[in-house]
Design an enzyme around this catalytic site. Structure first.
Site, short mmCIF file in Angstrom:
data_model
loop_
_atom_site.label_atom_id
_atom_site.label_comp_id
_atom_site.label_asym_id
_atom_site.label_seq_id
_atom_site.Cartn_x
_atom_site.Cartn_y
_atom_site.Cartn_z
N ASP A 290 0.86 -1.17 0.00
CA ASP A 290 0.00 0.00 0.00
C ASP A 290 0.91 1.23 0.00
O ASP A 290 2.12 1.13 0.22
CB ASP A 290 -0.96 -0.01 1.20
C1 NOJ Z 1 -3.99 4.05 -0.02
C2 NOJ Z 1 -5.16 3.12 0.03
O1 NOJ Z 1 -5.15 2.42 1.25
C3 NOJ Z 1 -5.17 2.12 -1.12
O2 NOJ Z 1 -6.36 1.40 -1.07
C4 NOJ Z 1 -5.02 2.84 -2.43
O3 NOJ Z 1 -5.05 1.91 -3.49
C5 NOJ Z 1 -3.73 3.64 -2.43
N1 NOJ Z 1 -3.77 4.60 -1.34
C6 NOJ Z 1 -3.50 4.37 -3.73
O4 NOJ Z 1 -4.40 5.41 -3.84
#
Ligand code: NOJ
Length: 871
Positions: A290
């Site tokens: 993430d």
């Molecule tokens: C953080 C989020 O938790 C995740 O779900 C997402 O894909 C990424 N940011 C990218 O935006």
């Protein structure tokens, strides 16, 4: 950690955290407190098992040609806002290989124009319709494909929905792992059949927004990431279950989450990534972090991470744990070449597995601007070019979006008020949730406000609406087409006007909502997670104001999950209640379809509606815990969440899991169980192959220096070295310190296979059919309708839930017609996870199935004879 905190402070990531007045739920005497995650090394390498052989062979052939620099480029993101997509890795120009593009979200293409806003996962779950799950996935995948996205950052199955206040539950499907498992599998198949890699997320236990990441908080100072402390049985029987389905369905990517698990940061948790995901579940694709969830370089690579996103240590720091440092770690022998080769091969295998080599358009949008011409590297102000081609990728998807949304609308109460005829003399529509957001449907960035009708939550799990049909406009169309009268009051607090209209109308339709989202946005004091389970905007008072004056009040709820209905559900004047979820762009049309009977509702609740938050189990953690850097979130309730918790505590919910009415009625008869001879369960044994290395790399450090014709663009992340002195080339101030790496982490020799593993998803025999169950379902009413027939199973042991969902099908049935419900019961469905043997076993307890219309309307039952399998 201190250094990280300072870094976060430096870039302004200091957060103000809001929290409701709750007592902290964590029990410090819990055996889970301060739980540890055992190490597991080496990281299993891809072997091309299951149906991955062809993709694996192609990936190996591709990776074999790559230089070390090129392999690093495939695995390392180029930094936040450095390229068109929310995440991008480096390109391989020598082979004409474009930078891979990763783009949110689980319900559509985020940050792009001319895309669709599909119903959220938590909404479409209510359809209980595998066809809808697949079609939605396929259409979302097609839109991503046509915008030039390689990896869709969805679907989400973590959070699973341990607590209904979890801010991102709606991005996933349902707190039931079986329903979620089917939803995620079909979604993954749909997305990938469209030619895009699905990234199933967030692995794992990312069940709340508060403290998901380390941070400095106004109220608390520095708090490290929350640790979800979970036992092995709960892992297998609950949270891992849908991930296993996603892996079996072939998900090409999995995103590791922000939180810690058993006090080990997820993206470097060798147990959960190496042993469980790549070992036991035989995952053949790649693990992507993430955004900023990576907290180490070599350690995360050894613990199974394959791609770092967005590539920089913290957004726009210009530094990376990988990039240059990954190049160095292979050159200095810290990370074996086979591990980097494996990461690159896994990425390319996913690429070939979904056919990205065949159907691939260049990325034709930019996430950071809608300008046609702009900087492709937006943060670095570099590469000025045509970035937005404004390509309309929506096709005819609005049709299925409307169908899906209507099929996902649950009728909770109906005293004969519905369906409406459209000829009511005077229709009143009430509530902010019926109308427009005055700033437009996309007026609040990432949907971070609750103005107007709610059709998706907030955060990264969103897409821009191409338009949003409000309930008011769709209802008004019906009423005015019939020449009748309609009035509306959209201000929930305009008491005088509400009462004046409510006292006059023949039917009042009241819209209320409850919102939540991702923790980087706080809306009305809700830091992502919900502060309570009540309707927003004093929704209860609105319903009361209207229903006290109108004895035909219909309530429609748009929400991210359960909403407490105590104050109105049993009022005589409330003649009908609908839960319409988060329906996406066709919201108004879909609810009008149901209200006016153009669609006979057939959806069922994918969660339980109780009477208080406490009934659901432990609260979220809203405050840090003294004496712990990481708040200790002990999942003491084990597998007992949602209806399992209600059943265990013998609490009668208002509307149970699986509940939903129709405009017709159904009856159940003739259950029959056919036994299938599956033979005994054979644990997987033997050894893996040795880790392959693909090609060689030069040991001459001159080959890795910055190319003379390349100028560094802003904070873009590169794989090159700026010195032949590795201490200087690495920007890690601790470079060269004598680390001792975990035992076995570099060992590429054949490894023992895992008994519960053997193929993508786990031991393939878990999917053996042991029984086929059938039952007859009759439509006794006068309207054609859909019935979601549900099969629950009691495993019979003292630690088992009373019942668990283990089969369902949505059947369309004509009046007076009887159709046969058929479902298979798999070995997996009747097994428990046995911690001692680290495998699935069929316990000695008697097992029973129940078939019915909800988790509490069980009309048929039968015993399962499992004597030959029981231990
Ligand atoms: C953080 C989020 O938790 C995740 O779900 C997402 O894909 C990424 N940011 C990218 O935006």
């Amino acid at each position: 950690m201190q250094r990280l905190a300072q870094a976060l402070l430096a870039i302004g990531l200091v957060q103000a955290q809001s929290y409701p007045n709750t007592t902290n739920p964590t029990n410090s005497s819990s055996p889970l407190n301060d739980a540890q995650s055992p190490p597991f090394y080496p990281s299993p390498w891809i072997e091309g098992t299951g149906d991955w052989a062809e993709a694996y062979a192609k990936a190996q052939a591709f990776v074999r040609q790559l230089t070390l620099i090129e392999k690093v480029n495939l695995t390392t993101g180029t930094g936040w806002q450095s390229d068109n997509c929310v995440g991008n890795v480096g390109e391989i120009p020598r082979l004409g290989f474009k930078a891979l593009c990763m783009q949110d979200s689980p319900l559509g293409v985020r940050f792009a124009d001319y895309v669709s806003a599909f119903p959220a996962g938590g909404s479409v779950a209510a359809s209980w319709d595998r066809g809808e799950f697949y079609r939605r996935g396929y259409e979302m995948g097609s839109e991503h494909r046509d915008k030039g996205v390689d990896v869709q950052l969805g679907p989400a199955v973590g959070p699973l929905g341990r607590n209904p206040k979890g801010g991102r539950n709606w991005e996933g499907f349902s707190p039931d792992p079986y329903l979620t498992g089917h939803a995620v599998a079909e979604t993954v198949r749909g997305i990938q059949d469209a030619g895009v890699i699905a990234c199933t997320k967030h692995y794992i236990y990312n069940e709340q927004e508060h403290f998901r990441q380390p941070g400095n908080f106004e109220d608390f100072g520095f708090v490290d990431a929350i640790s979800s402390n979970v036992d092995d049985k709960t892992l297998h029987e609950l949270y891992l279950w849908p991930f296993a389905d996603a892996v079996r369905a072939g998900t090409g990517a999995i995103m590791c989450s922000y939180n810690k698990a058993n006090n080990s940061q997820l993206c470097q948790n060798s147990y959960l990534q190496n042993y469980i995901l790549k070992g036991e579940l035989g995952f053949q694709g790649f693990i992507m972090s993430d955004w900023q969830a990576q907290h180490s370089g070599v350690s995360s690579a050894q613990a199974g991470l394959d791609m770092t996103m967005p590539g920089d240590t913290v957004f726009n720091s210009g530094f990376s744990y990988w990039g240059t440092n990954l190049t160095i770690s292979v050159l200095n022998g810290t990370l074996p070449q086979w591990r980097l080769d494996d990461a690159a091969t896994r990425i390319m295998a996913a690429y070939y597995y979904v056919g990205r080599d065949r159907d691939n358009v260049t990325t034709n949008f930019n996430s950071w601007t809608r300008d046609t011409y702009s900087y492709r590297n937006y943060y670095g102000k570099a590469d000025y070019e045509l970035v937005n081609q404004h390509i309309d990728v929506r096709a005819e998807h609005f049709r299925s979006i409307r169908t899906s949304a209507a099929k996902s609308t649950v009728l909770l109460k109906n005293n004969g008020a519905l369906p409406l005829t459209g000829h009511e003399k005077w229709t009143g529509v009430f509530g902010n949730d019926a109308g427009e957001n005055l700033y437009g449907p996309n007026g609040c960035a990432d949907r971070g406000c609750d103005n107007g009708t709610l059709a998706m939550g907030w955060g990264s799990g969103t897409s821009d609406f191409p338009y949003l049909i409000t309930p008011l406009e769709a209802i008004k169309r019906v009423v005015t087409d019939n020449g009748r009268a309609l009035g509306s009051v959209l201000d929930n607090y305009a008491y005088a006007q509400i009462q004046a209209l409510a006292a006059q109308v023949s039917v009042a339709i009241v819209f209320v909502n409850a919102d939540s989202g991702e923790g980087y946005i706080t809306v009305d004091g809700n830091f992502g997670d919900r502060n309570n389970l009540t309707a927003w905007g004093s929704g209860d008072a609105l319903i009361k104001n209207v229903s006290s004056l109108c004895n035909n009040t219909i309530v429609v709820i748009h929400s991210v999950g359960p909403v407490l209905v105590n104050s109105f559900y049993d009022s005589e004047n409330v003649t009908a209640i609908l839960w319409a979820g988060l329906p996406g762009q066709e919201s108004g049309n879909a609810i009008a379809d149901v209200l006016y009977g153009r669609v006979n509702p057939g959806a069922k609740l994918p969660f339980t509606i109780g009477t208080s938050e406490e009934e659901y189990g432990p609260d979220l953690i809203y405050e840090p815990i003294a004496g712990h850097d990481s708040p200790q979130d002990n999942f003491e309730e084990g597998i007992f969440i949602d209806y399992r918790a209600f059943d265990k505590k013998n609490i009668t919910p208002v509307y149970e899991f699986g509940f939903g009415l129709s405009y017709t009625t159904f009856s159940y008869s003739n259950v029959s169980v056919q036994k299938v001879n599956a033979g005994p369960y054979v644990p997987t044994t033997g050894l893996t192959t040795a880790a392959p290395t693909l090609g060689n790399f030069s040991r001459d450090l001159n080959d890795y220096q910055w190319p003379s014709d390349l100028t560094r663009e802003g904070t873009f992340i590169y794989p090159y070295l700026n010195s032949t002195n590795l201490t200087e080339a690495s920007f890690d101030p601790q470079y060269g310190l004598n680390y001792s790496w975990p035992a076995g982490s570099s060992d590429g020799s054949p490894q023992a296979r895992i008994a519960a593993g053997g193929a993508p998803g786990g031991n393939p025999q878990l999917w053996d059919v042991l029984f086929t169950v059938t039952a007859s379902i009759t439509n006794n009413g006068t309207l054609p309708g859909d019935e979601v027939v549900q099969l629950y199973l009691s495993l019979g042991g003292p630690e088992d839930p009373a019942i668990q969902l283990r089969g369902f099908d949505r059947l369309s049935i004509q009046p007076n017609e009887t159709v046969t419900f058929t479902t298979d019961i798999l070995r997996r469905d009747v097994s428990n996870w046995e911690v001692e043997s680290q495998n699935w076993v069929i316990s000695k307890y008697p097992k029973k199935i129940y078939i019915g219309a909800s988790s509490r309307k069980l009309y048929l039952e039968a015993d399962l004879d499992l004597s030959e399998y029981q231990s």
